[in-house]
Write an enzyme that holds these catalytic residues in place. Structure first.
Site, PDB file in Angstrom:
ATOM      1  N   GLY A 112      26.205  -9.923  27.161  1.00  0.00           N
ATOM      2  CA  GLY A 112      26.664  -9.319  26.613  1.00  0.00           C
ATOM      3  C   GLY A 112      26.444  -8.301  27.679  1.00  0.00           C
ATOM      4  N   SER A 113      26.844  -6.954  27.570  1.00  0.00           N
ATOM      5  CA  SER A 113      27.307  -5.786  28.294  1.00  0.00           C
ATOM      6  C   SER A 113      25.531  -6.398  29.498  1.00  0.00           C
ATOM      7  CB  SER A 113      27.240  -4.604  28.254  1.00  0.00           C
ATOM      8  OG  SER A 113      28.845  -4.251  27.077  1.00  0.00           O
ATOM      9  N   THR A 114      24.903  -6.369  29.281  1.00  0.00           N
ATOM     10  CA  THR A 114      23.937  -6.383  30.112  1.00  0.00           C
ATOM     11  C   THR A 114      24.126  -7.048  31.072  1.00  0.00           C
ATOM     12  OG1 THR A 114      22.698  -8.841  29.032  1.00  0.00           O
ATOM     13  CG2 THR A 114      21.562  -6.096  28.411  1.00  0.00           C
TER      14      THR A 114
END
Lengths: 492, 474
Positions: A219-221
């Site tokens: 995801g956004s990591t």
């Protein structure tokens, strides 16, 4: 009748010589084959009845030891570390074999390793049972407990990895659900089989070490990777990127921000790259990714340790991957850590640790040192640099500063007064019906931002309690912060 | 040519006994340490009791057989002591196993064996005291023959429940009290009888028959004794299913006939007879066939018929050159580890090195016995000593050979090492007789001066007549 007596004496001697010749054949020539014959239970018994070495965490906390027992196996393997450490220690079972460190360090623990040869020789001559050497882990009990408690307090399925950025020492590696390995080392086969059946029937499976044995969309990591690549390809933290709530992708698809918001609560006009990361704007990173291209992202990811072949940190780590990114739309989706991008929590922790260490990627490790039974050191782990400039130091520090802003925008409990944390959350969609499947919640961070002592990655599967509106900030961040707090107060 | 003030060798015997006691005590301590047990006073009491018994025996040998060979008693003390240690060690293993299974520990064998050792030493002393002159034994040949045959026959004639243990019908069981293996005693009676009989018939046995291929064959009617021996053995074999004893008795009888006659032809005839008997037994008797098949293919059925032998081989192989260390191996895995398979247990824990030392003890024991046979003045004593010394080694050979798969496995005890009262008693009686004969052979002749002790060169020794240079007509 002296001559017959003498002849009979010779015959007696021949008889004894025959016996000795045959014994020599058995005990020297055939000894190896007899010893290793599968029907010879002695070898197995011996292996399971040696005084196996201990597995010890930092500070001398014993995680696995062998106590004298009064039965055919002379020692009983015990796991004071229990379920909290099971994923690392593994178990040593007469029915199911060995796992974890018990398996990876079997040579040292059993005393069979060549480095213990001197001891074997003296054991042989004195007829003493060979004893195993000890394995000291880098795990810090306080940090491990914080990680474990964070996951189990709410019954989460997930994993936590904490790493010391400058050395790569793994301070915590927790995975849930877990189980007590002790029954699997029982001398009663029935007890072993019962425990194994319980484990096998549990859902989700406690056998998976989710920290290193499974991959999840980050995801956004993953925007940290894209940020690092962008900063090396013409972008700077103040570069203007789109603030639109929704963009159309090449090929007709579309991409929107979380809950269709504009970036940073603005009016949809352009924002800085820093703001885009702080508010985790998907549209901005999709465009950034498409502008720098697949290769730049892949290069940065590989430099940060993403490797389909996996690695070994004392235990085998399965490979993490970024996928092929065949077209612009794929690059856009990959840039927000979806599509074919899948990382182990350990790998995500390595990314955070590398940024924390100004771009130098250290090889993560679990085994600090091994010792002989008399505690003299066999081998001590020296930190190994995996990649010197995984990110140029200046870029790493820019990403760090952006992460500090991100932390400021991250909700959830556990903020620590006067401590500056650099972090990034992730809320990753997955499954065949992503919109109706609770997302995986991520949180990667390090602290103190100016002088990082610990880097951490937290993954909670399916948003923890199965809520569709779960986010990395709400679910994973509090765990990450408490692990950081534990690591800092443990002084590691 | 009388020797002035002959040395008795008692001091040597004393120090050799001390040496044996040291080895046995160390072995016991090593077992305790390897089993992670505390050294207790109970143990010291056991050890002390054993030492006291030895000291007592030594003193009585000084009194009743002052010129006896000084090596005999210490050798036996060493073997007996090591056997005790191993039996004790197996007791510990059995108790541990029972505790793990939550059962009551089986009756310990070591205390019983220690008690039997005491009784056996008493027997040893009684024989020494009563038999002051071994030649007196020759006066009752047929009584002894009857006793021997009766001992062999009784178990075979008794109902199986009074005589059968583990498939072999060779015991006399008095339920609740004790059980004895009479064959162990029969063996002695038969040897004494054979010695007396062969001496009295020597002239007949050595007279020449036809000469074939350079071998002087005995006359057909002189084959009687040998046939008798064969018959006895076959009887034991068929009725008692006791291959070991039959092989032992036959081997010893053959050896004694050879000793008495010096004729190789007797040996050849005997061996041919043995081969024929063995072949017949193999064809006729299922239990013999099973033994031979296991011998040839022990790994064909390692969990079942071959289990004992295979486990024994595993133990020996695992022990290797230096062994696992006393108390650190798994000798208890082999069935009957304290009786038939005690040499496998010792081989596992003491290794090739330790087992070699033990076998050499037997060789020494046999050798000293043969020496007594050579130097004793009377022919009966010579035959008796030769026969007895040969029995000790040959019995050991049959057992150890079986356990190590050199020859088919037959059930016998290892003299002095194995657990078993009858075996200990009988073998201590044999020891007493050897001590008695060696005493008489080394005692300085008080009466007529003896011929020189120097040995005649082999070529000088007459072949047609048994070379009895001295003591023929007593």
């Amino acid at each position: 009748m002296r001559r017959p007596v003498r002849n009979l004496g010779t015959a007696v001697m021949v008889l004894v010589v025959l016996l000795l010749a045959n014994l020599t054949y058995l005990q020297v020539v055939r000894a190896g084959a007899l010893r290793n014959d599968p029907h010879n239970s002695r070898t197995l018994l011996e292996e399971y009845s040696r005084q196996r070495g201990q597995i010890i965490a930092a500070g001398g906390v014993v995680l696995a030891r062998s106590d004298p027992s009064n039965d055919a196996f002379r020692y009983q393997r015990k796991y004071p570390g229990g379920a909290m450490y099971q994923a690392v220690t593994g178990y040593y079972s007469s029915v199911y074999g060995a796992t974890g460190i018990e398996r990876a360090q079997n040579g040292i623990l059993s005393g069979d390793d060549d480095s213990l040869l001197g001891d074997q020789l003296s054991d042989l001559l004195t007829g003493r049972d060979p004893r195993g050497g000890n394995v000291y882990l880098s795990l810090v009990p306080a940090v491990q407990k914080a990680a474990w408690d964070g996951l189990t307090a709410n019954g989460y399925t997930g994993a936590v990895v904490a790493i010391k950025p400058q050395t790569g020492a793994i301070l915590a590696m927790a995975t849930t659900p877990s189980y007590d390995p002790s029954p699997l080392a029982s001398h009663s086969e029935a007890v072993q089989r019962r425990q194994s059946a319980i484990i096998n029937s549990s859902v989700p499976s406690p056998r998976t070490n989710r920290a290193i044995g499974a991959v999840y969309p980050p995801g956004s990591t993953f925007k940290l990777v894209v940020s690092g690549a962008a900063l090396q390809h013409g972008y700077n933290p103040q570069s203007r990127v789109t603030g639109a709530s929704r963009i159309t992708l090449p090929g007709g698809g579309s991409m929107s921000n979380f809950e269709n918001e504009t970036c940073g609560d603005g009016d949809g006009s352009d924002v800085t790259l820093t703001t885009a990361l702080a508010f985790s704007c998907n549209t901005a990173f999709a465009e950034v990714g498409m502008s720098i291209g697949a290769q730049a992202i892949k290069n940065q990811g590989a430099a940060l340790g993403i490797d389909p072949d996996g690695t070994n940190v004392g235990l085998d780590v399965v490979g993490s991957r970024m996928g092929d990114m065949p077209d612009a739309a794929a690059v856009a989706q990959s840039s927000i850590g979806q599509r074919d991008v899948a990382l182990t929590p350990l790998q995500d922790a390595v990314i955070a640790a590398t940024i924390a260490d100004h771009g130098t990627r250290m090889h993560p490790y679990l085994v600090q040192r091994t010792t002989r039974p008399d505690l003299s050191v066999i081998d001590s782990t020296e930190p190994v640099v995996d990649q010197q400039d995984a990110m140029p130091a200046a870029v790493a520090d820019q990403v760090r500063d952006m992460m500090i802003e991100s932390e400021k925008e991250t909700p959830g409990a556990g903020q620590i007064a006067d401590l500056v944390i650099a972090s990034k959350t992730g809320t990753a969609e997955h499954g065949t019906d992503p919109k109706n499947t609770p997302p995986h919640a991520w949180y990667v961070a390090f602290a103190p931002a100016e002088d990082p002592q610990v880097a951490v990655a937290v993954l909670v599967e399916n948003g923890g309690n199965g809520a569709l509106d779960a986010t990395g900030g709400k679910v994973a961040a509090p765990i990450g912060r408490s692990v950081i707090a534990a690591a800092l107060s443990a002084g590691s | 040519m009388r020797r002035p003030a002959a040395r008795t060798g008692r001091a040597a015997e004393f120090w050799l006994l001390v040496f044996a006691a040291l080895i046995v005590s160390s072995a016991l301590v090593i077992v305790e340490l390897n089993q992670s047990r505390e050294l207790t006073w109970t143990l010291a009491a056991y050890g002390g009791g054993y030492l006291l018994a030895l000291a007592f025996a030594h003193v009585l040998v000084r009194m009743f057989a002052p010129y006896a060979d000084p090596v005999l008693l210490p050798l036996v003390a060493l073997l007996n002591g090591l056997g005790l240690v191993m039996i004790y060690r197996l007791d510990l293993a059995a108790a541990g196993k029972a505790a793990a299974a939550g059962q009551q520990a089986p009756t310990a064998q070591a205390p019983a064996q220690l008690l039997w050792t005491g009784v056996a030493l008493l027997c040893f002393l009684v024989v020494l005291v009563v038999v002051r002159d071994h030649t007196r034994l020759a006066e009752y040949p047929y009584t002894l023959l009857l006793v021997g045959l009766a001992f062999l026959a009784v178990p075979a004639l008794l109902p199986a429940r009074y005589s059968e243990v583990n498939g072999a019908q060779i015991w006399i069981k008095v339920p609740g009290l004790f059980s004895i293996q009479p064959a162990e005693f029969a063996k002695i009676a038969l040897i004494v009888f054979a010695a007396a009989f062969l001496v009295s018939k020597q002239r007949v046995l050595t007279s020449a028959g036809k000469k074939v291929f350079g071998l002087v064959l005995p006359r057909a009617r002189d084959l009687g004794p040998l046939l008798l021996a064969l018959l006895i053995c076959l009887g034991v074999l068929v009725r008692g299913k006791d291959l070991g004893t039959s092989l032992l008795i036959f081997g010893v009888m053959l050896a004694m006939i050879y000793l008495a006659t010096g004729r190789v032809s007797w040996l050849i005839i005997g061996l041919l007879g043995f081969a024929a008997g063995a072949y017949l037994a193999y064809r006729l008797f299922g239990h013999v066939r099973v033994r031979v098949d296991i011998w040839l293919h022990p790994f064909a059925d390692p969990q079942n018929t071959g289990y004992q032998l295979v486990q024994s081989l595993f133990g020996l192989g695992t022990g290797g050159i230096f062994g696992t260390g006393l108390g650190a191996g798994r000798p208890d895995i082999v069935p009957f580890a304290s009786t038939d398979f005690i040499s496998a247990a010792l081989g596992e824990e003491l290794g090739l090195v330790g087992l070699t030392a033990i076998l050499l003890c037997y060789l020494l024991l046999g050798g000293r016995g043969m020496r007594a046979a050579m130097s004793v003045r009377d022919q009966f004593g010579s035959l008796l000593a030769g026969g007895l010394a040969f029995t000790l080694v040959f019995q050991m050979f049959i057992v150890v050979g079986g356990v190590t798969r050199l020859i088919p496995l037959t059930g016998l005890t290892t003299p002095f090492l194995s657990y078993g009262g009858s075996s200990l008693l009988a073998n201590y009686i044999i020891l007493a007789l050897l001590v008695r004969i060696s005493d008489s052979s080394r005692r300085p002749a008080a009466a007529a001066p003896r011929p020189a002790e120097d040995e005649a060169p082999l070529t000088d020794a007459p072949t047609a007549v048994v070379p009895v240079a001295r003591g023929v007509d007593r």
